[in-house]
Design a protein around this motif. Structure first.
Motif, PDB file in Angstrom:
ATOM      1  N   SER A 187     -14.969  -5.103  -2.185  1.00 50.61           N
ATOM      2  CA  SER A 187     -14.435  -5.324  -0.811  1.00 50.61           C
ATOM      3  C   SER A 187     -14.020  -3.999  -0.356  1.00 50.61           C
ATOM      4  O   SER A 187     -13.064  -3.423  -0.572  1.00 50.61           O
ATOM      5  CB  SER A 187     -13.205  -6.186  -1.096  1.00 50.61           C
ATOM      6  N   GLU A 208       1.884   1.547  -3.720  1.00 46.48           N
ATOM      7  CA  GLU A 208       0.650   1.494  -4.918  1.00 46.48           C
ATOM      8  C   GLU A 208       0.406   3.116  -5.387  1.00 46.48           C
ATOM      9  O   GLU A 208       0.141   3.208  -6.688  1.00 46.48           O
ATOM     10  CB  GLU A 208      -0.584   0.785  -4.371  1.00 46.48           C
ATOM     11  N   LYS A 251       0.358  -5.099  -6.719  1.00 47.28           N
ATOM     12  CA  LYS A 251      -0.942  -5.210  -6.007  1.00 47.28           C
ATOM     13  C   LYS A 251      -1.761  -5.455  -7.183  1.00 47.28           C
ATOM     14  O   LYS A 251      -2.055  -4.639  -8.053  1.00 47.28           O
ATOM     15  CB  LYS A 251      -1.255  -4.229  -5.173  1.00 47.28           C
ATOM     16  N   TYR A 252      -2.736  -6.349  -6.916  1.00 49.81           N
ATOM     17  CA  TYR A 252      -3.438  -6.823  -8.034  1.00 49.81           C
ATOM     18  C   TYR A 252      -4.694  -5.670  -8.475  1.00 49.81           C
ATOM     19  O   TYR A 252      -5.273  -5.482  -9.422  1.00 49.81           O
ATOM     20  CB  TYR A 252      -4.373  -8.169  -8.021  1.00 49.81           C
ATOM     21  N   SER A 253      -4.757  -4.652  -7.513  1.00 51.41           N
ATOM     22  CA  SER A 253      -5.842  -3.581  -7.637  1.00 51.41           C
ATOM     23  C   SER A 253      -5.447  -2.525  -8.730  1.00 51.41           C
ATOM     24  O   SER A 253      -6.142  -1.862  -9.189  1.00 51.41           O
ATOM     25  CB  SER A 253      -5.967  -2.810  -6.308  1.00 51.41           C
ATOM     26  N   TYR A 285      -8.347   0.786   0.589  1.00 52.72           N
ATOM     27  CA  TYR A 285      -8.180   0.165  -1.050  1.00 52.72           C
ATOM     28  C   TYR A 285      -8.259   1.617  -1.841  1.00 52.72           C
ATOM     29  O   TYR A 285      -7.738   1.421  -2.816  1.00 52.72           O
ATOM     30  CB  TYR A 285      -9.363  -0.749  -1.304  1.00 52.72           C
ATOM     31  N   ILE A 330      -7.933  -2.704 -11.383  1.00 49.13           N
ATOM     32  CA  ILE A 330      -9.024  -1.866 -11.118  1.00 49.13           C
ATOM     33  C   ILE A 330      -8.692  -0.424 -11.846  1.00 49.13           C
ATOM     34  O   ILE A 330      -9.652   0.238 -12.797  1.00 49.13           O
ATOM     35  CB  ILE A 330      -9.379  -1.700  -9.897  1.00 49.13           C
ATOM     36  N   ASN A 337       0.860  -1.209  -0.083  1.00 48.90           N
ATOM     37  CA  ASN A 337       0.170  -0.015   0.049  1.00 48.90           C
ATOM     38  C   ASN A 337       0.796   1.332  -0.099  1.00 48.90           C
ATOM     39  O   ASN A 337       0.427   2.265  -0.423  1.00 48.90           O
ATOM     40  CB  ASN A 337      -0.765   0.088   1.282  1.00 48.90           C
ATOM     41  N   SER A 356     -13.022   3.294 -10.095  1.00 45.94           N
ATOM     42  CA  SER A 356     -12.289   2.484  -9.141  1.00 45.94           C
ATOM     43  C   SER A 356     -13.023   2.570  -7.725  1.00 45.94           C
ATOM     44  O   SER A 356     -13.170   1.322  -7.276  1.00 45.94           O
ATOM     45  CB  SER A 356     -10.819   3.132  -8.995  1.00 45.94           C
ATOM     46  N   TRP A 402      -0.510   4.028  -9.650  1.00 47.11           N
ATOM     47  CA  TRP A 402      -1.597   4.872  -9.930  1.00 47.11           C
ATOM     48  C   TRP A 402      -1.256   6.201 -10.537  1.00 47.11           C
ATOM     49  O   TRP A 402      -1.823   6.451 -11.609  1.00 47.11           O
ATOM     50  CB  TRP A 402      -2.635   4.729  -8.897  1.00 47.11           C
ATOM     51  N   ILE A 421     -14.362  -0.875  -5.850  1.00 49.21           N
ATOM     52  CA  ILE A 421     -13.858  -1.117  -4.638  1.00 49.21           C
ATOM     53  C   ILE A 421     -15.195  -1.310  -3.768  1.00 49.21           C
ATOM     54  O   ILE A 421     -15.421  -2.156  -2.655  1.00 49.21           O
ATOM     55  CB  ILE A 421     -12.741  -0.156  -4.108  1.00 49.21           C
TER      56      ILE A 421
END
Length: 520
Positions: free
Chosen positions: A304, A143, A180-182, A309, A185, A140, A296, A147, A300
């Protein structure tokens, strides 16, 4: 001839303003770096940090609950600086300072001048949620750079028409996926945003597709690892949903917590950021990014809704919103411009102890009682005197020392055969990190990627089990004896447990290993 000196004066003034803006941004980024380097002196390793340290000793192309980049970053930190707490938290602190800087850079690209750049950077600096995530070694912390870096590159592509920047976009997106897989998104949000705006013309060129191919190539090793291991992340997520471990938030609760953890006084800034993309002429060319943010957020919330996130998307809105506010406040007196940022700083100082451990535990408890404030709970676990973010930084070395007393009390000929079993990666990671000082071997566990690392050569003839129920253990072992107790006044209550010494596993450990798998 008179035009020349005027032009020179204008250029000189712009240069001085640019230098002043740069100095402000550097100062704010340095402040954030220093805050993170200072904090945490009274606390210990966070539970997830113990796990990442363990993963860095088992480098692979994937793990049950994450892609491989965080393990590699941890390995690099260990090789360069060691595994002390300041060492492993240095690069996350640098990443946090970079997040401040890139928010200002985005504001600059969106047309923001000195005030907008400084306000965007300041919003990142004072946001308690951002402070909390940047203060620990985790995916985190890194990340937001992926982005916002992709967002900055898209803005540059739109402004300059330099389509070759899609190559760098692909590299950054690919690394983001390995972090991170997010990242999927936000990437999908950008594609959707391009399709829904006139910028769809960019997709008619080969460059974004080449960038996408680069991202896929970088992500491919982890994708193949997941194929070989049957995508354990999906089983993990399903188990978490069934367990009810996460605090369930409705949309209003989610965005209410976002406004609190991003600092309540930044709410007008990031709402203005949405207005900038969807309601202003200057933001229209970059509307794809506004759509990406909204997409996004909706995904989210639907899938989750852990409040952190969405943190990675906020620097983009801070930059856009600061630019909008600068345009609205153009020509206002200096005190009007500086009053709100000054209030942000003052309240940010008040809120900071809720996000980063700048106060000793006793002082923190008194502080929160006096203010009647506490950070929002993310999980449903019972709490002790500290919130989970802080409680999970206590008790680990004491836990390893307790296990060591049991281990070292065994006959010397029995110790090499004795496995140390932890119920979760925090317990196993604590033994792995602190255990060598006490003469302990690495631990085994069925939790997350520890399960994949297996039982090694242990047979189950002699096992020290951390936590568990004696009745359950007696069904598996010929002999079970409670030998110690683990407790700490500040640790999470579920980390207060009995330690058992077990002999004579009734089945070979390798045979029953699939039964100990614990992915949650």
């Amino acid at each position: 001839m008179d035009d020349v000196p005027i032009s020179n004066r204008d250029r000189g003034s712009e240069h001085r303003l640019a230098l002043a803006a740069s100095g402000t941004i550097i100062a704010l980024a340095a402040c954030k770096l220093l805050v993170h380097l200072y904090s945490g002196r009274h606390y210990g390793y966070f539970v997830d940090e113990l796990y990442y340290l363990a993963c860095s000793r088992h480098l692979d192309w994937g793990y049950v609950d994450q892609p491989p980049l965080i393990a590699l970053i941890t390995w690099v930190e260990r090789m360069l600086f060691g595994d002390s707490l300041p060492a492993i938290r240095f690069l996350p602190a640098v990443a946090g300072a970079g997040e401040v800087a890139i928010a200002a850079l985005i504001a600059c690209e969106l047309g923001g001048k000195r005030f907008a750049q400084g306000l965007a950077a300041l919003a990142v600096l004072v946001a308690p949620g951002v402070l909390a995530t940047d203060n620990l070694l985790s995916m985190n912390a890194f990340e937001p750079l992926f982005w916002t870096g992709c967002a900055w590159l898209l803005i540059r592509i739109v402004k300059t028409g330099n389509l070759k920047l899609w190559l760098w976009f692909g590299i950054l997106a690919g690394l983001g996926l390995e972090n991170k897989y997010s990242m999927l998104i936000f990437g999908a949000g950008i594609v959707l945003g391009l399709l829904l705006t006139p910028q769809r013309r960019l997709l008619a060129t080969p460059w974004p597709w080449i960038g996408g191919a680069i991202a896929l190539f970088i992500f491919l090793p982890n994708l193949l690892w997941n194929l070989r291991n049957h995508f354990p992340i999906f089983e993990l997520l399903a188990n978490i949903r069934r367990s009810g471990r996460d605090v369930r938030l409705g949309p209003l609760q989610f965005f209410g917590q976002e406004s609190l953890t991003m600092h309540p006084l930044t709410l007008p800034i990031w709402l203005a950021g949405l207005w900038f993309f969807f309601g202003t002429k200057s933001g229209k060319p970059f509307r794809a990014l506004g759509i990406a943010w909204v997409f996004s957020a909706l995904i989210i919330v639907a899938l989750s809704p852990r409040v952190y996130y969405l943190y990675s998307a906020f620097p983009l809105l801070f930059a856009a919103g600061a630019t909008a506010w600068e345009n609205w406040l153009l020509g206002q007196a200096a005190w009007r411009l500086l009053a709100w940022p000054a209030l942000m700083v003052a309240t940010g100082v008040v809120l900071a102890p809720l996000a980063i451990p700048v106060l000793p535990p006793e002082a923190y408890i008194r502080y929160t009682k006096a203010l009647h404030l506490a950070p929002p709970a993310i999980e449903t676990h019972k709490l002790g005197p500290l919130p989970q973010l802080y409680a999970d930084q206590f008790g680990w070395e004491e836990m390893a020392a307790t296990v060591a007393r049991v281990y070292n009390s065994l006959p010397p000929e029995i110790r090499p055969q004795t496995a140390i079993f932890g119920q979760n990666y925090g317990q196993a990671g604590a033994v792995d990190l602190f255990g060598p000082h006490y003469g302990l071997p690495p631990a085994i566990s069925g939790h997350q990627s520890y399960y994949l690392w297996g039982p090694r050569n242990y047979t189950g003839e002699s096992v020290i089990v951390m936590q568990g129920q004696q009745r359950d253990l007696e069904r598996r072992f010929a002999s079970v004896r409670k030998v110690a107790r683990v407790d700490h006044p500040y640790s999470m209550p579920y980390e207060h447990f009995d330690v058992f010494y077990c002999r004579g596993l009734k089945q070979p450990l390798k045979e029953i290993w699939p039964q100990v798998r614990n992915w949650d």
